[in-house]
Design a protein around this motif. Structure first.
Motif, PDB file in Angstrom:
ATOM      1  N   ASP A 226      23.560  50.721  16.076  1.00  0.00           N
ATOM      2  CA  ASP A 226      23.507  49.623  17.613  1.00  0.00           C
ATOM      3  C   ASP A 226      24.749  49.106  16.914  1.00  0.00           C
ATOM      4  OD1 ASP A 226      22.944  47.661  15.343  1.00  0.00           O
ATOM      5  OD2 ASP A 226      21.262  46.813  16.856  1.00  0.00           O
ATOM      6  N   GLY A 227      26.024  49.229  16.533  1.00  0.00           N
ATOM      7  CA  GLY A 227      26.907  48.244  15.795  1.00  0.00           C
ATOM      8  C   GLY A 227      27.050  47.310  15.137  1.00  0.00           C
ATOM      9  N   LYS A 228      25.490  46.876  15.397  1.00  0.00           N
ATOM     10  CA  LYS A 228      25.728  44.864  14.545  1.00  0.00           C
ATOM     11  C   LYS A 228      25.852  45.130  13.022  1.00  0.00           C
ATOM     12  CE  LYS A 228      23.157  43.005  18.429  1.00  0.00           C
ATOM     13  NZ  LYS A 228      22.615  41.905  19.177  1.00  0.00           N
ATOM     14  N   PRO A 229      26.188  44.123  12.427  1.00  0.00           N
ATOM     15  CA  PRO A 229      25.992  44.022  10.905  1.00  0.00           C
ATOM     16  C   PRO A 229      24.900  44.791  10.146  1.00  0.00           C
ATOM     17  CG  PRO A 229      27.179  42.375  11.944  1.00  0.00           C
ATOM     18  CD  PRO A 229      26.281  42.657  13.549  1.00  0.00           C
ATOM     19  N   LYS A 230      24.929  45.590   9.477  1.00  0.00           N
ATOM     20  CA  LYS A 230      23.792  45.936   8.639  1.00  0.00           C
ATOM     21  C   LYS A 230      23.056  45.075   8.249  1.00  0.00           C
ATOM     22  CE  LYS A 230      24.314  50.770   6.740  1.00  0.00           C
ATOM     23  NZ  LYS A 230      23.190  50.622   7.807  1.00  0.00           N
ATOM     24  N   ARG A 231      21.120  45.030   9.385  1.00  0.00           N
ATOM     25  CA  ARG A 231      20.516  44.301   8.579  1.00  0.00           C
ATOM     26  C   ARG A 231      20.173  44.538   7.497  1.00  0.00           C
ATOM     27  NH1 ARG A 231      20.769  46.268  13.847  1.00  0.00           N
ATOM     28  NH2 ARG A 231      19.984  45.113  15.363  1.00  0.00           N
ATOM     29  N   ARG A 232      19.591  42.978   6.806  1.00  0.00           N
ATOM     30  CA  ARG A 232      19.327  43.411   5.086  1.00  0.00           C
ATOM     31  C   ARG A 232      18.146  42.876   5.133  1.00  0.00           C
ATOM     32  NH1 ARG A 232      23.776  38.980   3.400  1.00  0.00           N
ATOM     33  NH2 ARG A 232      21.926  37.775   5.408  1.00  0.00           N
ATOM     34  N   GLY A 233      17.093  42.685   5.715  1.00  0.00           N
ATOM     35  CA  GLY A 233      15.720  42.144   5.746  1.00  0.00           C
ATOM     36  C   GLY A 233      14.765  43.270   5.202  1.00  0.00           C
ATOM     37  N   THR A 234      13.474  42.786   4.059  1.00  0.00           N
ATOM     38  CA  THR A 234      12.618  43.778   4.079  1.00  0.00           C
ATOM     39  C   THR A 234      11.417  43.536   4.045  1.00  0.00           C
ATOM     40  OG1 THR A 234      12.431  42.627   1.535  1.00  0.00           O
ATOM     41  CG2 THR A 234      14.134  44.171   1.935  1.00  0.00           C
ATOM     42  N   ALA A 235      10.117  43.980   3.435  1.00  0.00           N
ATOM     43  CA  ALA A 235       9.062  43.617   3.703  1.00  0.00           C
ATOM     44  C   ALA A 235       8.997  42.357   3.224  1.00  0.00           C
ATOM     45  CB  ALA A 235       7.658  44.644   3.320  1.00  0.00           C
ATOM     46  N   TRP A 236       8.954  42.334   2.533  1.00  0.00           N
ATOM     47  CA  TRP A 236       9.245  40.370   1.673  1.00  0.00           C
ATOM     48  C   TRP A 236      10.021  39.434   2.496  1.00  0.00           C
ATOM     49  CZ3 TRP A 236       5.420  40.300  -1.102  1.00  0.00           C
ATOM     50  CH2 TRP A 236       5.156  41.884  -2.234  1.00  0.00           C
ATOM     51  N   THR A 237      10.513  39.673   2.642  1.00  0.00           N
ATOM     52  CA  THR A 237      11.433  38.716   3.788  1.00  0.00           C
ATOM     53  C   THR A 237      11.012  38.531   5.036  1.00  0.00           C
ATOM     54  OG1 THR A 237      13.016  39.813   4.736  1.00  0.00           O
ATOM     55  CG2 THR A 237      13.556  39.060   2.998  1.00  0.00           C
ATOM     56  N   ALA A 238       9.927  39.746   5.575  1.00  0.00           N
ATOM     57  CA  ALA A 238       9.307  39.683   7.221  1.00  0.00           C
ATOM     58  C   ALA A 238       8.216  38.862   6.616  1.00  0.00           C
ATOM     59  CB  ALA A 238       9.321  40.819   7.198  1.00  0.00           C
ATOM     60  N   SER A 239       7.821  39.044   5.875  1.00  0.00           N
ATOM     61  CA  SER A 239       6.326  38.502   5.143  1.00  0.00           C
ATOM     62  C   SER A 239       6.768  37.141   4.877  1.00  0.00           C
ATOM     63  CB  SER A 239       5.844  38.957   4.073  1.00  0.00           C
ATOM     64  OG  SER A 239       5.408  40.369   4.278  1.00  0.00           O
ATOM     65  N   ALA A 240       7.723  36.699   4.526  1.00  0.00           N
ATOM     66  CA  ALA A 240       8.495  35.222   4.124  1.00  0.00           C
ATOM     67  C   ALA A 240       8.131  34.157   5.811  1.00  0.00           C
ATOM     68  CB  ALA A 240       9.180  34.944   3.360  1.00  0.00           C
ATOM     69  N   HIS A 241       8.913  34.821   6.842  1.00  0.00           N
ATOM     70  CA  HIS A 241       8.935  34.719   8.432  1.00  0.00           C
ATOM     71  C   HIS A 241       7.656  34.796   8.865  1.00  0.00           C
ATOM     72  CE1 HIS A 241      13.108  34.697   8.202  1.00  0.00           C
ATOM     73  NE2 HIS A 241      13.467  35.840   7.975  1.00  0.00           N
ATOM     74  N   ILE A 242       6.801  35.194   8.107  1.00  0.00           N
ATOM     75  CA  ILE A 242       5.862  35.257   8.435  1.00  0.00           C
ATOM     76  C   ILE A 242       4.620  34.138   8.244  1.00  0.00           C
ATOM     77  CG2 ILE A 242       2.671  36.553   9.028  1.00  0.00           C
ATOM     78  CD1 ILE A 242       4.600  38.797   9.190  1.00  0.00           C
ATOM     79  N   ILE A 243       4.523  33.970   6.750  1.00  0.00           N
ATOM     80  CA  ILE A 243       3.805  33.020   6.511  1.00  0.00           C
ATOM     81  C   ILE A 243       4.324  32.045   6.200  1.00  0.00           C
ATOM     82  CG2 ILE A 243       3.619  32.398   3.821  1.00  0.00           C
ATOM     83  CD1 ILE A 243       2.959  35.352   3.062  1.00  0.00           C
ATOM     84  N   THR A 244       6.000  31.556   6.570  1.00  0.00           N
ATOM     85  CA  THR A 244       6.224  30.216   7.209  1.00  0.00           C
ATOM     86  C   THR A 244       5.330  29.627   8.595  1.00  0.00           C
ATOM     87  OG1 THR A 244       7.988  30.979   6.074  1.00  0.00           O
ATOM     88  CG2 THR A 244       8.386  28.679   7.652  1.00  0.00           C
ATOM     89  N   ALA A 245       5.194  31.078   9.732  1.00  0.00           N
ATOM     90  CA  ALA A 245       4.875  30.823  10.626  1.00  0.00           C
ATOM     91  C   ALA A 245       2.910  30.224  10.768  1.00  0.00           C
ATOM     92  CB  ALA A 245       4.854  31.913  11.740  1.00  0.00           C
ATOM     93  N   VAL A 246       2.797  31.097   9.821  1.00  0.00           N
ATOM     94  CA  VAL A 246       1.213  31.246  10.508  1.00  0.00           C
ATOM     95  C   VAL A 246       0.555  29.564   9.530  1.00  0.00           C
ATOM     96  CG1 VAL A 246       0.995  33.339  11.239  1.00  0.00           C
ATOM     97  CG2 VAL A 246       0.978  33.285   8.888  1.00  0.00           C
ATOM     98  N   ILE A 247       1.035  29.956   7.741  1.00  0.00           N
ATOM     99  CA  ILE A 247       0.564  28.653   7.011  1.00  0.00           C
ATOM    100  C   ILE A 247       0.613  27.702   6.780  1.00  0.00           C
ATOM    101  CG2 ILE A 247      -0.279  28.428   4.796  1.00  0.00           C
ATOM    102  CD1 ILE A 247      -0.477  31.242   4.512  1.00  0.00           C
ATOM    103  N   GLY A 248       1.166  27.128   8.380  1.00  0.00           N
ATOM    104  CA  GLY A 248       1.704  25.931   8.605  1.00  0.00           C
ATOM    105  C   GLY A 248       0.326  24.423   8.947  1.00  0.00           C
TER     106      GLY A 248
END
Length: 468
Positions: free
Chosen positions: A19-41
């Motif tokens: 889409d012309g934007k800078p390459k995304r670098r996220g993985t399953a582990w970074t996504a899991s970290a974001h989710i865990i940060t949100a739900v185990i709060g």
């Protein structure tokens, strides 16, 4: 010369996504970290109270049910990131874009209103909880020197203002892709304080100091009417603690293109929800076994454990650090939506679109004046609202009712039906519609109970003068 030009273009292209934007670098582990940060709060610490209202059988069954439903609909939502094809289609950068692409009409406006109002509510809740955690540190130290029977109360407003000041600085982190380090730290902190809460509870039970518990219907010391209201509020707490669909599309937009984003996101869903279930059950069950019918709204705040004082202090420090990061996770979709709209509305404005690089020592930063001004105003407004809203469990329940059904159930189900062109009256159509109807009715009941609880609390509260 032509060969050099081609190589330069390919070199630039390799730094960009389709889409012309800078390459995304996220993985399953970074996504899991974001989710865990949100739900185990903050929500996980209220689950022992929720279990006390529901009893062992209903409490455990509902936590497992919410987790299973959440995993199912989150996987449906993962396929909506690209449209019409989930692997090669056009990217939807936000939840409302996915709704617009799949459902059309004005439904995306309804989605945006529900999503962003719920995110603002979460930001307010995190601000309140952080301030109460700081006050708890002060109270625990006071108890240590004067005995646990001593009485003390502190105004929480100074700590709310302090938290808001720090968030103004952290809010200058541009987006999810640059936020991974903060989410990883926050996720580790959440594991830390959840483990401390569960460990203290288990140790208390092993010592034989646990209180009486019940298999069904929770507390026996309240009237049936109060039991019913509290059970519904407990359901709202569970819904809020387990839901993260309101930020799921934004998290998915940070993932690499290979493997396909929907496959990686589904893996992150499995990792994070499996982790969530284990922590939820351990914290809820051990906390209820410790306090019984007298389980407080949050087992690590001042109404819960008071000894050993240094460990309670450490747990509350973990809560503060975690919520500093969790706040950024939940407000990033709002920041992104406003800044995208502003950029499209004023494409030639240097105030809106200008980026000014600078460095502090060896660290490089990029300053945007629009980002600085608007995000600071947003944090200030959230901080002011937090000083006027002290109702922890009731507010969690209302947020759960507002956000869980439409964002976790209704929209993923409707988009799946539209994408798959499932015919009205078919078995799968009936099953999905039944699921949606059941959770709609449940959410309405939870919202009524939360409003009732907040109304009761308002009669005893003076605005901007809340003490803990």
């Amino acid at each position: 010369m032509a060969v050099q030009e081609v190589s330069v273009i390919e070199g630039v292209g390799s730094l960009l996504d389709d889409d012309g934007k800078p390459k995304r670098r996220g993985t399953a582990w970074t996504a899991s970290a974001h989710i865990i940060t949100a739900v185990i709060g903050a929500g996980v610490l209220s689950l022992a109270w929720a279990m006390a209202q529901l009893g062992w059988i209903i409490g455990i069954a509902l936590m497992l049910l919410f987790a299973i439903v959440n995993l199912y609909t989150s996987n449906l939502l993962a396929d909506c990131y690209r449209s019409p094809d989930p692997i090669t289609g056009k990217r939807n950068y936000a939840y409302m874009e996915a709704v617009r692409s799949n459902l059309g009409g004005k439904m995306h406006m309804v989605c945006a209103f529900v999503q962003y109002s719920n995110l603002v509510g979460l930001a307010i809740g995190y601000t309140i909880t952080t301030a109460i955690s700081v006050v708890t540190i002060r109270k625990i130290n006071y108890f240590h020197h004067n005995g646990t029977a001593a009485s003390c109360r502190f105004l929480i407003n100074p700590y709310i203002i302090g938290f808001g000041t720090i968030e103004i600085i952290l809010s200058q982190v541009p987006n999810f892709d640059k936020l991974s380090w903060l989410s990883i730290i926050a996720a580790l902190m959440s594991f830390g304080y959840a483990s401390i809460g569960a460990g203290l509870s288990i140790a208390t039970v092993i010592q034989g100091k646990g209180k009486a518990t019940y298999l069904m219907w929770g507390s026996k010391i309240q009237s049936p009417a109060n039991n019913l209201w509290n059970m519904l509020i407990a359901l709202g707490n569970i819904a809020l603690a387990s839901g993260y669909s309101l930020i799921a599309i934004d998290i998915q937009d940070s993932l690499r293109s290979l493997p396909p984003e929907n496959e990686v996101m589904k893996m992150a869903n499995k990792i994070s929800i499996s982790t969530m279930v284990v922590f939820f059950l351990v914290c809820a069950c051990s906390g209820y076994a410790t306090f019984g019918s007298e389980t407080p709204g949050n087992i690590l705040l001042s109404s819960g454990f008071k000894e050993p004082f240094w460990l309670i202090d450490l747990a509350n420090v973990f809560i503060v650090v975690h919520l500093l990061g969790a706040y950024q996770v939940v407000v990033q979709p709002i920041f992104s939506a406003v800044e995208t709209c502003a950029s499209q509305r004023w494409p030639s404005s240097s105030f809106v679109n200008g980026k000014y690089p600078f460095r502090i020592g060896k660290m490089k930063f990029s300053l945007s004046f629009f980002r600085l001004v608007w995000r600071s105003i947003f944090v200030v407004l959230v901080t002011i609202l937090a000083m006027a809203m002290p109702f922890f469990n009731e507010m969690l329940a209302l947020l759960g009712a507002m956000g869980f059904y439409p964002l976790t159930i209704y929209f993923p189900v409707e988009m799946y039906i539209a994408r798959k062109k499932i015919k009205r009256g078919a078995k799968r159509w009936l099953g999905l519609k039944t699921l949606s109807l059941v959770f709609m009715l449940l959410s309405m009941a939870i919202a009524c109970a939360a409003i009732h609880g907040m109304n009761q609390a308002l009669r005893k509260y003076k605005f901007f003068m809340y003490k803990e």
